[in-house]
Design an enzyme around this catalytic site. Sequence first.
Site, PDB file in Angstrom:
ATOM      1  N   SER A 100       0.828  -1.211   0.000  1.00 29.34           N
ATOM      2  CA  SER A 100       0.000   0.000   0.000  1.00 29.34           C
ATOM      3  C   SER A 100       0.864   1.264   0.000  1.00 29.34           C
ATOM      4  O   SER A 100       1.871   1.347   0.698  1.00 29.34           O
ATOM      5  CB  SER A 100      -0.910   0.006   1.235  1.00 29.34           C
ATOM      6  OG  SER A 100      -1.537   1.256   1.341  1.00 29.34           O
ATOM      7  N   PHE A 101       0.416   2.268  -0.771  1.00 26.85           N
ATOM      8  CA  PHE A 101       1.126   3.556  -0.820  1.00 26.85           C
ATOM      9  C   PHE A 101       0.617   4.504   0.257  1.00 26.85           C
ATOM     10  O   PHE A 101       1.198   5.561   0.484  1.00 26.85           O
ATOM     11  CB  PHE A 101       0.902   4.262  -2.162  1.00 26.85           C
ATOM     12  CG  PHE A 101       1.355   3.466  -3.343  1.00 26.85           C
ATOM     13  CD1 PHE A 101       2.555   2.786  -3.322  1.00 26.85           C
ATOM     14  CD2 PHE A 101       0.577   3.421  -4.494  1.00 26.85           C
ATOM     15  CE1 PHE A 101       2.971   2.057  -4.418  1.00 26.85           C
ATOM     16  CE2 PHE A 101       0.994   2.695  -5.595  1.00 26.85           C
ATOM     17  CZ  PHE A 101       2.191   2.008  -5.556  1.00 26.85           C
ATOM     18  N   SER A 102      -0.501   4.151   0.882  1.00 25.08           N
ATOM     19  CA  SER A 102      -1.154   5.099   1.787  1.00 25.08           C
ATOM     20  C   SER A 102      -0.294   5.474   2.995  1.00 25.08           C
ATOM     21  O   SER A 102      -0.266   6.654   3.369  1.00 25.08           O
ATOM     22  CB  SER A 102      -2.511   4.551   2.233  1.00 25.08           C
ATOM     23  OG  SER A 102      -3.338   4.442   1.105  1.00 25.08           O
ATOM     24  N   THR A 125      -9.270  -1.396   2.460  1.00 26.61           N
ATOM     25  CA  THR A 125      -9.012  -1.750   1.064  1.00 26.61           C
ATOM     26  C   THR A 125      -9.325  -3.222   0.815  1.00 26.61           C
ATOM     27  O   THR A 125      -9.926  -3.884   1.670  1.00 26.61           O
ATOM     28  CB  THR A 125      -7.578  -1.322   0.653  1.00 26.61           C
ATOM     29  OG1 THR A 125      -7.444  -1.485  -0.753  1.00 26.61           O
ATOM     30  CG2 THR A 125      -6.491  -2.115   1.372  1.00 26.61           C
ATOM     31  N   LYS A 168     -13.884  -3.768   1.447  1.00 28.35           N
ATOM     32  CA  LYS A 168     -14.659  -2.526   1.324  1.00 28.35           C
ATOM     33  C   LYS A 168     -16.171  -2.733   1.457  1.00 28.35           C
ATOM     34  O   LYS A 168     -16.864  -1.926   2.067  1.00 28.35           O
ATOM     35  CB  LYS A 168     -14.353  -1.838  -0.008  1.00 28.35           C
ATOM     36  CG  LYS A 168     -12.953  -1.245  -0.072  1.00 28.35           C
ATOM     37  CD  LYS A 168     -12.744  -0.505  -1.371  1.00 28.35           C
ATOM     38  CE  LYS A 168     -11.295  -0.098  -1.549  1.00 28.35           C
ATOM     39  NZ  LYS A 168     -11.079   0.674  -2.770  1.00 28.35           N
ATOM     40  N   ASP A 204     -13.159   7.072  -2.727  1.00 27.70           N
ATOM     41  CA  ASP A 204     -12.610   6.684  -4.038  1.00 27.70           C
ATOM     42  C   ASP A 204     -13.301   7.460  -5.165  1.00 27.70           C
ATOM     43  O   ASP A 204     -12.644   8.011  -6.049  1.00 27.70           O
ATOM     44  CB  ASP A 204     -12.820   5.181  -4.292  1.00 27.70           C
ATOM     45  CG  ASP A 204     -11.909   4.312  -3.450  1.00 27.70           C
ATOM     46  OD1 ASP A 204     -10.775   4.749  -3.149  1.00 27.70           O
ATOM     47  OD2 ASP A 204     -12.316   3.186  -3.102  1.00 27.70           O
ATOM     48  N   ALA A 221     -17.555  -3.438 -13.930  1.00 26.57           N
ATOM     49  CA  ALA A 221     -18.687  -3.238 -13.009  1.00 26.57           C
ATOM     50  C   ALA A 221     -18.340  -3.753 -11.614  1.00 26.57           C
ATOM     51  O   ALA A 221     -19.209  -4.157 -10.862  1.00 26.57           O
ATOM     52  CB  ALA A 221     -19.928  -3.944 -13.552  1.00 26.57           C
ATOM     53  N   GLY A 222     -17.055  -3.739 -11.273  1.00 27.05           N
ATOM     54  CA  GLY A 222     -16.601  -4.178  -9.952  1.00 27.05           C
ATOM     55  C   GLY A 222     -16.630  -3.027  -8.956  1.00 27.05           C
ATOM     56  O   GLY A 222     -17.352  -2.038  -9.141  1.00 27.05           O
ATOM     57  N   ALA A 269     -14.413  -0.658  -8.133  1.00 23.74           N
ATOM     58  CA  ALA A 269     -13.964   0.650  -8.589  1.00 23.74           C
ATOM     59  C   ALA A 269     -15.036   1.298  -9.468  1.00 23.74           C
ATOM     60  O   ALA A 269     -15.315   2.500  -9.365  1.00 23.74           O
ATOM     61  CB  ALA A 269     -12.647   0.521  -9.346  1.00 23.74           C
ATOM     62  N   TYR A 306      -2.539   2.608 -12.570  1.00 23.59           N
ATOM     63  CA  TYR A 306      -1.427   3.563 -12.434  1.00 23.59           C
ATOM     64  C   TYR A 306      -0.072   2.880 -12.537  1.00 23.59           C
ATOM     65  O   TYR A 306       0.959   3.541 -12.493  1.00 23.59           O
ATOM     66  CB  TYR A 306      -1.539   4.362 -11.120  1.00 23.59           C
ATOM     67  CG  TYR A 306      -1.731   3.499  -9.915  1.00 23.59           C
ATOM     68  CD1 TYR A 306      -2.999   3.274  -9.411  1.00 23.59           C
ATOM     69  CD2 TYR A 306      -0.654   2.879  -9.310  1.00 23.59           C
ATOM     70  CE1 TYR A 306      -3.199   2.458  -8.322  1.00 23.59           C
ATOM     71  CE2 TYR A 306      -0.841   2.066  -8.208  1.00 23.59           C
ATOM     72  CZ  TYR A 306      -2.111   1.857  -7.725  1.00 23.59           C
ATOM     73  OH  TYR A 306      -2.292   1.032  -6.652  1.00 23.59           O
TER      74      TYR A 306
HETATM   75  P1  ATR Z   1     -12.100  -3.594  -8.428  1.00 24.79           P
HETATM   76  O1  ATR Z   1     -12.494  -3.472  -6.988  1.00 24.79           O
HETATM   77  O2  ATR Z   1     -10.669  -3.190  -8.710  1.00 24.79           O
HETATM   78  O3  ATR Z   1     -13.069  -2.936  -9.342  1.00 24.79           O
HETATM   79  P2  ATR Z   1     -13.312  -6.160  -8.902  1.00 24.79           P
HETATM   80  O4  ATR Z   1     -14.443  -5.749  -8.034  1.00 24.79           O
HETATM   81  O5  ATR Z   1     -12.743  -7.526  -8.752  1.00 24.79           O
HETATM   82  O6  ATR Z   1     -12.086  -5.166  -8.746  1.00 24.79           O
HETATM   83  O7  ATR Z   1     -13.762  -5.941 -10.436  1.00 24.79           O
HETATM   84  C1  ATR Z   1     -12.938  -6.260 -11.518  1.00 24.79           C
HETATM   85  C2  ATR Z   1     -13.618  -5.820 -12.817  1.00 24.79           C
HETATM   86  O8  ATR Z   1     -12.708  -6.107 -13.903  1.00 24.79           O
HETATM   87  C3  ATR Z   1     -14.898  -6.586 -13.135  1.00 24.79           C
HETATM   88  O9  ATR Z   1     -15.746  -5.728 -13.837  1.00 24.79           O
HETATM   89  C4  ATR Z   1     -14.382  -7.715 -14.037  1.00 24.79           C
HETATM   90  O10 ATR Z   1     -15.332  -8.223 -14.946  1.00 24.79           O
HETATM   91  P3  ATR Z   1     -16.319  -9.456 -14.527  1.00 24.79           P
HETATM   92  O11 ATR Z   1     -17.431  -8.824 -13.741  1.00 24.79           O
HETATM   93  O12 ATR Z   1     -16.750 -10.029 -15.818  1.00 24.79           O
HETATM   94  O13 ATR Z   1     -15.481 -10.404 -13.707  1.00 24.79           O
HETATM   95  C5  ATR Z   1     -13.326  -6.992 -14.827  1.00 24.79           C
HETATM   96  N1  ATR Z   1     -12.325  -7.921 -15.369  1.00 24.79           N
HETATM   97  C6  ATR Z   1     -11.355  -8.587 -14.689  1.00 24.79           C
HETATM   98  N2  ATR Z   1     -10.621  -9.361 -15.529  1.00 24.79           N
HETATM   99  C7  ATR Z   1     -11.143  -9.177 -16.773  1.00 24.79           C
HETATM  100  C8  ATR Z   1     -10.830  -9.692 -18.087  1.00 24.79           C
HETATM  101  N3  ATR Z   1      -9.839 -10.554 -18.292  1.00 24.79           N
HETATM  102  N4  ATR Z   1     -11.591  -9.278 -19.130  1.00 24.79           N
HETATM  103  C9  ATR Z   1     -12.626  -8.411 -18.944  1.00 24.79           C
HETATM  104  N5  ATR Z   1     -12.960  -7.883 -17.729  1.00 24.79           N
HETATM  105  C10 ATR Z   1     -12.237  -8.257 -16.669  1.00 24.79           C
END
Ligand code: ATR
Length: 299
Positions: free
Chosen positions: A21-23, A68, A72, A108, A134-135, A137, A242
């Site tokens: 972590s950079f925090s 983190t 979260k 965030d 759609a995760g 972030a 980044y």
């Molecule tokens: P974060 O908290 O960083 O957003 P996350 O909640 O695990 O991490 O979400 C990762 C996102 O990257 C998701 O939208 C994931 O898509 P899926 O919902 O289909 O899993 C996307 N992602 C991760 N690897 C991927 C890949 N190889 N191709 C396309 N989308 C990817």
Amino acid sequence: MRAVSGKTRVCGIFGCPIGHSFSPAMHNVAFEHLGLDWVYVPYSVEPGSLPSAVAAVKSLNLAGVNVTVPHKQEAAGLMDNLSPAARLSGAVNTIVNSKGKLVGHNTDGEGFIQGLRESTGIIPNYGATIILGAGGAARAVAAALALNNMPEIFVSNRTSSKAAALAELINNNTDCKVSVLAWPECYRESNLKEKGKWQEILKRVSLVVQTTPLGMHPRENEEIPFPFNFLCPEHTVVDLVYNPSYTNFMEQSNKYGARVLNGIGMLLHQGAIAFKLWTGLEPPIEVMRKALHSEIARL
Ligand code: ATR
């Protein structure tokens, strides 16, 4: 090394893993710069241990903590109160211990908005936005954009059901109109109908935000099948990655004239907003930025 005493205010970060972590660097340098008797400590909190770690914020009288990966979302269910952004995104990255009551914030998304404003002067309440992913972030960014009066968002994710869930969440709770857009893989497969749709939508869009880990070290060579050729100088493209600080996605977008930004601004400003929430003081942004850049340069 500053002396720590019984009067030192303690804050920190809960995550697993936490070693990279950079925090801590960013906050400790800020405390030192302002001459504050505060310290920021990274705590490795294993999955399953978050409830006891959060209880310790009260029992140890910590000033607050960042939260983190992977905690979260779970943290949101452990708070006494939630900020509007934390409630809407269902995730907490900053806990403030306010006289024994824990208030959960999500800095965030607001960090993303401030990073964007700082670099481009854009107040994101015009045009429309495409969010890739759609995760966690993506949720934070979508919630912040919606709370900052962005009128329209398109969410495109490999797993379309997750994009639909995010769209439903924002549509049900804000005035922002969110629709699902097929993951651009179908564009690569020369699906003409989808290709036309992307082209049409990109004409209405001012901002594209890439939130997936594609292109992040060590996945630099994994491409995002995005229709870059529909981009133009009117577009701002933000890749939340980044490391590397200039991704393939940024390079491809810039080739067609789009203004490009990486995720450093969001990282800096989410920390700066948390600093202000804990201390009540204006964060020394330039000092924090310098610390962050030297941490990133060491990667
Ligand atoms: P974060 O908290 O960083 O957003 P996350 O909640 O695990 O991490 O979400 C990762 C996102 O990257 C998701 O939208 C994931 O898509 P899926 O919902 O289909 O899993 C996307 N992602 C991760 N690897 C991927 C890949 N190889 N191709 C396309 N989308 C990817």
